[in-house]
Design a protein around this motif. Structure first.
Motif, short mmCIF file in Angstrom:
data_model
loop_
_atom_site.label_atom_id
_atom_site.label_comp_id
_atom_site.label_asym_id
_atom_site.label_seq_id
_atom_site.Cartn_x
_atom_site.Cartn_y
_atom_site.Cartn_z
N SER A 1 -10.26 0.86 -2.93
CA SER A 1 -8.73 1.23 -2.66
C SER A 1 -7.72 0.13 -2.80
O SER A 1 -8.20 -0.97 -2.83
CB SER A 1 -8.75 1.89 -1.03
OG SER A 1 -8.88 0.88 -0.14
N SER A 2 -6.58 0.36 -2.64
CA SER A 2 -5.43 -0.63 -2.66
C SER A 2 -5.33 -1.18 -3.81
O SER A 2 -5.05 -2.42 -3.73
CB SER A 2 -5.61 -1.26 -1.25
OG SER A 2 -5.56 -0.62 -0.09
N ILE B 1 -14.35 5.30 -6.11
CA ILE B 1 -13.19 5.17 -6.20
C ILE B 1 -12.48 6.70 -6.57
O ILE B 1 -12.98 7.12 -7.54
CB ILE B 1 -12.45 4.18 -6.99
CG1 ILE B 1 -11.03 4.13 -6.67
CG2 ILE B 1 -12.80 4.27 -8.31
CD1 ILE B 1 -10.25 2.87 -7.27
N THR B 2 -11.43 7.31 -6.08
CA THR B 2 -10.82 8.04 -6.68
C THR B 2 -9.57 7.44 -7.35
O THR B 2 -8.69 6.78 -6.90
CB THR B 2 -9.88 9.10 -5.59
OG1 THR B 2 -11.19 9.53 -4.67
CG2 THR B 2 -9.21 10.15 -6.38
N SER C 1 -10.29 -7.60 1.33
CA SER C 1 -9.28 -7.24 0.48
C SER C 1 -8.92 -8.61 -0.10
O SER C 1 -9.02 -9.70 0.84
CB SER C 1 -8.06 -6.73 1.04
OG SER C 1 -6.82 -6.86 0.49
N ARG D 1 0.92 -1.15 -0.03
CA ARG D 1 0.05 0.01 -0.10
C ARG D 1 0.81 1.48 0.04
O ARG D 1 0.55 2.15 -0.72
CB ARG D 1 -0.90 0.08 1.25
CG ARG D 1 -1.89 1.22 1.39
CD ARG D 1 -2.88 1.39 0.25
NE ARG D 1 -3.79 2.31 0.41
CZ ARG D 1 -4.24 3.29 -0.62
NH1 ARG D 1 -4.04 2.96 -1.74
NH2 ARG D 1 -4.85 4.19 -0.26
#
Length: 150
Positions: free
Chosen positions: A89-90, A124-125, A54, A20
């Motif tokens: 993310s990630s 999401i960005t 995740s 990350r």
């Protein structure tokens, strides 16, 4: 050896955190503090209560791709009557493993988790590199996204 996909557990957490941090660096983030302890605290709490999931991609025992989905809740609105939102993310693939479908498989798995959780939308960005993946998957741009730094 084929790529194997497994759900993140505490056993892989330290490696996941290093990936990350590498991802944030690659995206150009300014490294002003050591995030390791804050990330570990976040992931331990939210893995335990089910509000973070995740999947990891492995080549043997080497992690070559990561994904993450945090679940948050807002007051319901017309576009998301449940009020439950998945925050993606990630998403990261080791450069030597890119363009092989790994990110798409990881994305599919965490989006399914969001659907199973009851989320009405996933946000999401996206990094410049990720825009094509997300667009091809069906994500659409929201021109109104803004943030205010506290």
């Amino acid at each position: 050896m084929p790529i194997e996909y497994r759900r993140l557990t505490e056993n892989e957490l330290d490696t996941f955190i290093e990936v990350r941090i590498s991802q944030l660096r690659e995206e150009g983030a300014m490294e002003e503090i050591d995030l390791r302890s804050a990330l570990k605290d976040y992931y331990l709490r939210h893995l335990a209560d089910g509000t973070f999931v995740s999947y990891l991609a492995f080549d043997g025992e080497k992690i070559v791709g990561t994904s993450g989905m945090s679940f948050v809740e807002k007051p319901p609105y017309f576009a998301c009557p449940s009020g439950k939102i998945g925050l993606l993310s990630s998403m990261f693939t080791n450069p030597a493993y890119r363009r092989k479908g790994i990110a798409r498989e990881l994305l599919s798995r965490v989006v399914k988790e969001a659907k199973d959780y009851g989320c009405g939308t996933v946000q999401i960005t996206a990094s410049d590199m990720g825009v094509k993946l997300y667009t091809d998957f069906g994500f659409v741009h929201n021109q109104n996204f803004m943030h205010y730094k506290l």
